[in-house]
Design a protein around this motif. Structure first.
Motif, PDB file in Angstrom:
ATOM      1  N   VAL A 170       0.884  -1.226   0.013  1.00  0.00           N
ATOM      2  CA  VAL A 170      -0.149  -0.055  -0.145  1.00  0.00           C
ATOM      3  C   VAL A 170       1.043   1.099   0.059  1.00  0.00           C
ATOM      4  CG1 VAL A 170      -1.776   1.344   1.366  1.00  0.00           C
ATOM      5  CG2 VAL A 170      -2.133  -1.251   1.287  1.00  0.00           C
ATOM      6  N   THR A 171       0.626   2.092  -1.095  1.00  0.00           N
ATOM      7  CA  THR A 171       1.603   3.257  -1.070  1.00  0.00           C
ATOM      8  C   THR A 171       1.251   4.378  -0.664  1.00  0.00           C
ATOM      9  OG1 THR A 171       0.673   3.489  -3.189  1.00  0.00           O
ATOM     10  CG2 THR A 171       2.533   2.211  -3.409  1.00  0.00           C
ATOM     11  N   GLY A 172       2.057   5.179   0.111  1.00  0.00           N
ATOM     12  CA  GLY A 172       1.764   6.098   1.017  1.00  0.00           C
ATOM     13  C   GLY A 172       1.932   7.476   0.548  1.00  0.00           C
ATOM     14  N   GLY A 173       2.080   7.903  -0.813  1.00  0.00           N
ATOM     15  CA  GLY A 173       2.084   8.987  -1.154  1.00  0.00           C
ATOM     16  C   GLY A 173       1.366  10.308  -0.773  1.00  0.00           C
ATOM     17  N   GLU A 180       8.022  12.023   5.542  1.00  0.00           N
ATOM     18  CA  GLU A 180       8.485  11.029   4.896  1.00  0.00           C
ATOM     19  C   GLU A 180       7.476  10.400   3.769  1.00  0.00           C
ATOM     20  OE1 GLU A 180      11.369   8.240   7.612  1.00  0.00           O
ATOM     21  OE2 GLU A 180       9.189   8.514   8.400  1.00  0.00           O
ATOM     22  N   SER A 181       7.808   9.653   3.074  1.00  0.00           N
ATOM     23  CA  SER A 181       6.930   8.814   2.077  1.00  0.00           C
ATOM     24  C   SER A 181       7.123   7.437   2.625  1.00  0.00           C
ATOM     25  CB  SER A 181       7.504   8.951   0.644  1.00  0.00           C
ATOM     26  OG  SER A 181       6.906   8.026  -0.324  1.00  0.00           O
ATOM     27  N   VAL A 182       5.671   6.872   3.187  1.00  0.00           N
ATOM     28  CA  VAL A 182       6.000   5.464   3.883  1.00  0.00           C
ATOM     29  C   VAL A 182       4.982   4.524   2.786  1.00  0.00           C
ATOM     30  CG1 VAL A 182       5.370   4.296   5.799  1.00  0.00           C
ATOM     31  CG2 VAL A 182       6.325   6.483   6.117  1.00  0.00           C
ATOM     32  N   ASP A 183       5.617   3.454   2.852  1.00  0.00           N
ATOM     33  CA  ASP A 183       4.915   2.419   1.813  1.00  0.00           C
ATOM     34  C   ASP A 183       4.609   1.194   2.984  1.00  0.00           C
ATOM     35  OD1 ASP A 183       4.690   4.084  -0.312  1.00  0.00           O
ATOM     36  OD2 ASP A 183       6.351   3.159  -1.218  1.00  0.00           O
ATOM     37  N   VAL A 184       3.940   0.550   2.865  1.00  0.00           N
ATOM     38  CA  VAL A 184       3.605  -0.767   3.801  1.00  0.00           C
ATOM     39  C   VAL A 184       3.505  -2.080   2.871  1.00  0.00           C
ATOM     40  CG1 VAL A 184       1.999  -1.853   5.333  1.00  0.00           C
ATOM     41  CG2 VAL A 184       2.127   0.644   5.436  1.00  0.00           C
ATOM     42  N   LEU A 185       4.727  -2.797   3.026  1.00  0.00           N
ATOM     43  CA  LEU A 185       4.644  -4.053   2.358  1.00  0.00           C
ATOM     44  C   LEU A 185       4.281  -5.272   3.399  1.00  0.00           C
ATOM     45  CD1 LEU A 185       5.793  -5.927   0.075  1.00  0.00           C
ATOM     46  CD2 LEU A 185       7.961  -5.726   0.948  1.00  0.00           C
ATOM     47  N   VAL A 186       3.428  -6.088   2.787  1.00  0.00           N
ATOM     48  CA  VAL A 186       2.869  -7.186   3.676  1.00  0.00           C
ATOM     49  C   VAL A 186       3.215  -8.530   2.650  1.00  0.00           C
ATOM     50  CG1 VAL A 186       1.071  -8.495   4.715  1.00  0.00           C
ATOM     51  CG2 VAL A 186       1.342  -5.882   5.169  1.00  0.00           C
ATOM     52  N   GLY A 187       3.812  -9.510   3.226  1.00  0.00           N
ATOM     53  CA  GLY A 187       4.035 -10.890   2.585  1.00  0.00           C
ATOM     54  C   GLY A 187       5.187 -11.504   3.123  1.00  0.00           C
ATOM     55  N   GLY A 188       5.222 -12.731   2.981  1.00  0.00           N
ATOM     56  CA  GLY A 188       6.134 -13.741   3.498  1.00  0.00           C
ATOM     57  C   GLY A 188       6.200 -13.662   4.975  1.00  0.00           C
TER      58      GLY A 188
END
Length: 262
Positions: A170-173, A180-188
């Motif tokens: 989910v990109t947080g632009g 800050e530019s914060v993206d959330v990566l879920v997986g593994g």
């Protein structure tokens, strides 16, 4: 050396800042050979989308069969699908194993606010994605809940991961995160916050397309998903910074895909 072939399945942007045109620029900038399947034709520029013409599913399928019948495609990314019927056809191709290393950019609304897709079309494709890359507005539409903070981004990414994608970013632009530019990566089995400096610019047209296209290139090169996503985030940050002083169009302009302003 023969370049790696990547396929984009998306809509055409007449202003060339997003969609098929942006994807092909990213592929070229990162050293890959880009092929394309057009799902819809749009009349748009930096100020907005004026018209959308979805292509018939058979026309989309004909393009897909032509590309896959001749090129050794190493990764695929999807953008604007146009209609649920086209999404069904693309999902059938993915289920049949024809779309390797699939990156799904769930294009639902253009930067200008014009609707470009339907939720049902994207949901049909999510189970086959190696990576899905919704922005906050798209994540909210797909989950039916607000996504306006980093905490809500985490909740949305984890919820979307249950729909089948191996990884969700989910990109947080659009989220105010203290510069800050914060993206959330879920997986593994992990949830990661990917942080970077925010680039102050109004020229953000095609950011999501460019991000997902860059991920596809890195996956085709053999990068693990976290490495591919991090590299794509860094690429987009450079492209945003390079174009921040450009005057291409009167609205939200395109990115500096080729590092012309570096």
């Amino acid at each position: 050396m023969t370049p790696t072939t990547i396929l984009t399945i998306a809509g055409s942007d007449s202003g060339a800042g997003a969609g098929i045109q942006a994807d092909l620029k990213v592929f070229a900038a990162l050293g890959a050979y880009g092929t394309s399947v057009i799902t819809a034709i749009t009349a748009q520029n930096t100020r907005g989308v004026d018209a959308v013409l979805p292509l018939p599913p058979q026309t989309v399928l004909d393009q897909l069969d032509s590309v896959l019948g001749d090129f050794a495609v190493r990764a695929v990314k999807t953008g604007m699908l146009g209609t649920p019927a086209v999404a069904d056809m693309i999902a059938e191709a993915a289920e049949a194993g024809r779309l390797p290393r699939l990156v799904v950019d769930p294009v639902l609304v253009a930067t200008s606010g014009h609707p470009l897709g339907v939720v049902e079309a994207v949901q049909r494709l999510l189970p086959y994605a190696e990576v899905a890359t919704p922005n906050c507005a798209e994540a909210a539409a797909l989950t039916g809940r607000p996504v306006a903070t980093v905490e809500e981004m985490v909740t949305a990414a984890e919820a979307l991961a249950t729909a089948g994608p191996a990884h969700v970013v989910v990109t947080g632009g659009d989220v105010d995160a203290a510069g800050e530019s914060v993206d959330v990566l879920v997986g593994g089995g992990a949830t990661r916050l990917l942080r970077g400096p925010r680039v102050p610019t109004r020229h953000t047209h095609g950011t999501g397309c460019s991000f997902s296209a860059a991920i596809a290139v890195r996956l085709a090169a053999g990068d693990p998903v976290p490495v591919a996503v991090t590299a794509a985030k860094e690429y987009v940050a450079r492209a945003l910074a390079g174009a921040r002083d450009w005057e291409l169009g009167a609205g939200s302009g395109p990115l500096d895909h080729f590092g012309w302003s570096a």
